[in-house]
Design an enzyme around this catalytic site. Sequence first.
Site, PDB file in Angstrom:
ATOM      1  N   HIS A  56       9.111  -2.390 -17.876  1.00 24.80           N
ATOM      2  CA  HIS A  56       8.208  -1.240 -17.773  1.00 24.80           C
ATOM      3  C   HIS A  56       9.043   0.011 -17.513  1.00 24.80           C
ATOM      4  CE1 HIS A  56       8.785  -2.407 -13.584  1.00 24.80           C
ATOM      5  NE2 HIS A  56       8.213  -1.285 -13.167  1.00 24.80           N
ATOM      6  N   HIS A  58       9.438   2.375 -15.096  1.00 24.42           N
ATOM      7  CA  HIS A  58       9.886   2.972 -13.837  1.00 24.42           C
ATOM      8  C   HIS A  58      11.408   3.099 -13.788  1.00 24.42           C
ATOM      9  CE1 HIS A  58       5.875   2.103 -11.589  1.00 24.42           C
ATOM     10  NE2 HIS A  58       5.851   3.222 -12.281  1.00 24.42           N
ATOM     11  N   ASP A  60      13.777   2.889 -11.625  1.00 25.95           N
ATOM     12  CA  ASP A  60      14.660   1.903 -11.003  1.00 25.95           C
ATOM     13  C   ASP A  60      14.791   0.633 -11.838  1.00 25.95           C
ATOM     14  OD1 ASP A  60      11.927   1.454 -10.289  1.00 25.95           O
ATOM     15  OD2 ASP A  60      12.555   0.087  -8.709  1.00 25.95           O
ATOM     16  N   HIS A  61      14.113   0.616 -12.981  1.00 23.53           N
ATOM     17  CA  HIS A  61      14.220  -0.528 -13.898  1.00 23.53           C
ATOM     18  C   HIS A  61      14.874  -0.162 -15.228  1.00 23.53           C
ATOM     19  CE1 HIS A  61      11.577  -3.462 -11.694  1.00 23.53           C
ATOM     20  NE2 HIS A  61      11.305  -2.336 -11.054  1.00 23.53           N
ATOM     21  N   HIS A 112       0.242  -2.941 -13.078  1.00 20.07           N
ATOM     22  CA  HIS A 112       1.185  -2.126 -12.295  1.00 20.07           C
ATOM     23  C   HIS A 112       1.436  -0.823 -13.048  1.00 20.07           C
ATOM     24  CE1 HIS A 112       4.630  -1.063  -9.831  1.00 20.07           C
ATOM     25  NE2 HIS A 112       5.416  -1.074 -10.890  1.00 20.07           N
ATOM     26  N   ASP A 134       7.570  -5.906 -12.059  1.00 20.64           N
ATOM     27  CA  ASP A 134       6.872  -5.558 -10.820  1.00 20.64           C
ATOM     28  C   ASP A 134       5.413  -5.992 -10.837  1.00 20.64           C
ATOM     29  OD1 ASP A 134       9.189  -4.466  -9.899  1.00 20.64           O
ATOM     30  OD2 ASP A 134       8.516  -2.383  -9.902  1.00 20.64           O
ATOM     31  N   HIS A 172      11.957  -7.091  -7.064  1.00 25.24           N
ATOM     32  CA  HIS A 172      12.271  -6.532  -5.745  1.00 25.24           C
ATOM     33  C   HIS A 172      12.255  -7.593  -4.650  1.00 25.24           C
ATOM     34  CE1 HIS A 172      12.003  -2.231  -6.826  1.00 25.24           C
ATOM     35  NE2 HIS A 172      11.097  -2.633  -7.696  1.00 25.24           N
TER      36      HIS A 172
END
Length: 260
Positions: A56, A58, A60-61, A112, A134, A172
Amino acid sequence: MLHIHTIPAFTDNYFWLIQPDVSLPDAYIVDPGAAQPVYDYLKRHQLKLNGILLTHHHHDHIDGAMELHKSFNVPIYGPDSPRIPQVTQPLYEGDQLELGTLDAKIITLPGHTLDHIAYFIETSDMPPLLFSGDTLFAAGCGRLFDGTAPLLYKALQRIASLPEDTLIFGGHEYTLVNIKFALTIEPDNEELKARQLAETQKREQGIATLPTKLTLELRTNPFLRCHLNSVRASVERLSNKTLTTDGDVFASLRLLKDHF
């Protein structure tokens, strides 16, 4: 034989490195939110990057994806999303992605985020694997961003329908706080209490609590247990609402976790 490498990053992220055959250096990175930890790990273990898998949009990914793409000239697989222009090969529900000797089935899991996908791999020498981004964590699930509670509930039900020995590789290390919250919902769940002790011992030793097994999640993760009367009663009491459907229980449970 397949091997999955764990690359911790930032405060609590995990980047998963899939090595389809330990006799070969070829590997595929899942959700690299930064490039440097991947460079370092590949060099240290003498591995070669063959592809990048995103779940996805975001940051941090995905933030390491383009740099890795340019450095290794490898494809970036991921959702067909305007928020991930880095993707060179978009993937859709039911697609089969060849990863060396492995095949990953694409499962769309909006909730999410609306553009969320997961990678499901069945192999002869390990239980099935799900790289869930996530959507599902150990003892918890993702927050709602641009998705909705009904969408995320449906996504989790899809995961719950997978083989119970499936190993879940979430993005995470949230396990201990998730369990702490879960115990407010099911304070009498003896397996959940035992899990808290076991997972705490892992973290004290610096060991990741992921992957987790789907069968364990079905017994201890309240977000997969909204059909139970005991869970409904707790959520109704804590939210001060009368809840009609399992989906309503889930939506209220997610709100309770948001404010935990």
